[in-house]
Design a protein around this motif. Structure first.
Motif, short mmCIF file in Angstrom:
data_model
loop_
_atom_site.label_atom_id
_atom_site.label_comp_id
_atom_site.label_asym_id
_atom_site.label_seq_id
_atom_site.Cartn_x
_atom_site.Cartn_y
_atom_site.Cartn_z
N GLY A 11 0.81 -1.20 0.00
CA GLY A 11 0.00 0.00 0.00
C GLY A 11 0.85 1.26 0.00
N SER A 12 0.26 2.34 0.45
CA SER A 12 0.96 3.62 0.45
C SER A 12 0.78 4.31 1.80
CB SER A 12 0.44 4.53 -0.67
OG SER A 12 -0.93 4.81 -0.47
N SER A 13 1.66 5.25 2.07
CA SER A 13 1.59 6.03 3.31
C SER A 13 2.31 7.35 3.08
CB SER A 13 2.25 5.26 4.46
OG SER A 13 2.29 6.04 5.64
N HIS A 14 1.57 8.44 3.27
CA HIS A 14 2.15 9.79 3.21
C HIS A 14 2.95 10.04 1.93
CE1 HIS A 14 0.82 10.48 7.29
NE2 HIS A 14 1.44 9.39 7.69
N GLY A 15 2.46 9.50 0.81
CA GLY A 15 3.07 9.83 -0.46
C GLY A 15 4.13 8.87 -0.95
N TRP A 16 4.44 7.82 -0.19
CA TRP A 16 5.40 6.85 -0.69
C TRP A 16 4.78 5.46 -0.67
CZ3 TRP A 16 6.79 10.22 3.35
CH2 TRP A 16 6.63 9.73 4.65
N ARG A 17 5.29 4.59 -1.56
CA ARG A 17 4.82 3.22 -1.63
C ARG A 17 5.57 2.37 -0.62
NH1 ARG A 17 0.11 2.77 -3.69
NH2 ARG A 17 0.51 0.51 -3.80
N LEU A 18 4.87 1.40 -0.04
CA LEU A 18 5.44 0.47 0.92
C LEU A 18 5.53 -0.90 0.25
CD1 LEU A 18 3.36 1.52 4.07
CD2 LEU A 18 5.48 2.53 3.19
N ARG A 19 6.73 -1.49 0.25
CA ARG A 19 6.94 -2.75 -0.47
C ARG A 19 7.66 -3.75 0.42
NH1 ARG A 19 6.87 -1.38 -6.00
NH2 ARG A 19 6.59 -3.62 -6.37
N GLY A 34 9.58 6.37 -3.18
CA GLY A 34 8.81 7.53 -3.61
C GLY A 34 9.67 8.57 -4.27
N ALA A 35 9.10 9.74 -4.45
CA ALA A 35 9.85 10.85 -5.04
C ALA A 35 11.03 11.20 -4.15
CB ALA A 35 8.93 12.05 -5.21
N ALA A 36 12.08 11.72 -4.76
CA ALA A 36 13.28 12.08 -4.01
C ALA A 36 12.94 13.02 -2.86
CB ALA A 36 14.30 12.74 -4.95
N SER A 37 13.46 12.70 -1.68
CA SER A 37 13.16 13.48 -0.48
C SER A 37 14.28 13.32 0.52
CB SER A 37 11.84 13.01 0.13
OG SER A 37 11.64 13.58 1.41
N GLU A 38 14.52 14.39 1.30
CA GLU A 38 15.46 14.30 2.41
C GLU A 38 14.94 13.39 3.51
OE1 GLU A 38 17.87 18.28 3.18
OE2 GLU A 38 15.71 18.66 3.15
N MET A 39 13.65 13.07 3.46
CA MET A 39 13.04 12.28 4.52
C MET A 39 13.71 10.93 4.69
SD MET A 39 10.88 9.61 5.37
CE MET A 39 10.22 9.19 3.77
N ASP A 65 15.41 8.36 -3.19
CA ASP A 65 14.05 7.95 -3.51
C ASP A 65 13.63 6.64 -2.85
OD1 ASP A 65 15.68 6.26 -4.92
OD2 ASP A 65 14.57 6.42 -6.81
N ARG A 66 14.43 6.15 -1.89
CA ARG A 66 14.04 4.90 -1.24
C ARG A 66 14.79 4.72 0.09
NH1 ARG A 66 15.55 -0.23 -4.68
NH2 ARG A 66 14.36 0.96 -6.19
N LEU A 67 14.15 3.91 0.94
CA LEU A 67 14.76 3.47 2.19
C LEU A 67 14.45 1.99 2.32
CD1 LEU A 67 16.17 4.00 4.95
CD2 LEU A 67 13.88 4.52 5.86
N VAL A 68 15.49 1.16 2.46
CA VAL A 68 15.32 -0.28 2.55
C VAL A 68 15.82 -0.74 3.92
CG1 VAL A 68 15.88 -2.51 1.54
CG2 VAL A 68 15.67 -0.49 0.06
#
Length: 264
Positions: A11-19, A34-39, A65-68
């Motif tokens: 699903g998705s959360s706050h604008g990014w996809r969860l995989r 998701g889109a490139a972000s400092e988050m 654009d990702r966190l794994v």
């Protein structure tokens, strides 16, 4: 990092996809994409910092654009797990921080937060957390004025001064995964803050066996007198965040907390 293939869309959360995915070495992973972000870099920094003193997922990869992260196998909560989590949370807070704030950009959900240092926790909480989100919340003028009055009272009602604690910063029940006989922390807004902030957030939306968590925490590191009366103070920021993200439905809870702070 070894190559990865995604196996499930969560699903998705706050604008990014969860995989959910698996590496070619067989390890299961969780990814935010998701889109490139400092988050993503901010969350990774917070997880690594918290991980020096608490159970968190391993950061496998972080990019614009990702966190794994390593996959956390969840289990049912129990009284024993809750007590273990309470003790570990006290240990995390005791690990401390260089000051109030953090050397990385702050985020809560997709909303940026200013982590620049401040001289003392009441100033940090007012200037870096409550007032910026008050401006975003667009409350009626009378409500905004009451929040501002509460901020003015922070130095009087914050309780005894304490050194900066190493806190999660967004510790609602959904950010505690029960695993390995205790709690694993995810999705932090980590910074040097006040330890009562994490405890107040747990109370805001509830947690299984919360009384056991708090009891074990207090055995490990007793809280200053009056901590229960200060719970609404520490809930002002997360309630403002919810007003900004989700709207009018949280305004009543926010203003009840404001009036309780003003009555301290």
């Amino acid at each position: 990092m070894s190559s990865m293939r995604f196996t499930d869309d969560l699903g998705s959360s706050h604008g990014w996809r969860l995989r959910r995915g698996v590496l070619d070495d067989g390890r299961e992973v969780f990814a935010k994409v998701g889109a490139a972000s400092e988050m993503f870099a901010s969350e990774a920094a917070g997880l690594r910092w918290l991980g020096e003193a608490a159970a968190v997922p391993e950061v496998i990869e972080v990019g614009p654009d990702r966190l794994v992260l390593s996959w956390v196998r969840e289990e049912r909560p129990s009284p024993a797990a809750a007590e273990r989590f309470g003790r570990s949370l006290a240990g995390l807070h005791r690990a401390g921080a260089p000051g109030f704030g953090a050397p990385w950009p702050g985020f809560i959900a997709e909303l940026p937060m200013d982590n620049a240092p401040c001289d003392g926790w009441p100033a940090f909480y007012g200037e870096r957390r409550v007032l910026p989100f008050l401006r975003l919340a667009r409350l009626p003028a009378a409500d905004a004025a009451l929040v501002e009055r509460a901020v003015e009272r922070f130095p009087e009602v914050a309780g005894p001064a304490e050194p900066p604690a190493r806190i999660h910063g967004d510790l609602w029940s959904g950010n505690v995964l029960w695993s390995g006989g205790g709690g694993v922390l995810i999705d932090p807004a980590a910074h040097g803050g006040h330890r009562e902030t994490d405890l107040a957030m747990l109370e805001l939306f509830g947690l299984p066996y919360l009384d056991r968590v708090l009891g074990a925490y207090r055995e490990e590191w007793p809280l200053a007198e009056g901590w229960r009366e200060r719970v609404p103070l520490h809930q002002l920021h997360p309630l403002l965040v919810h007003v900004v993200l989700y709207g009018e439905g949280y305004r009543g809870s926010l203003m009840r907390a404001v009036r309780r702070v003003l009555a301290l």
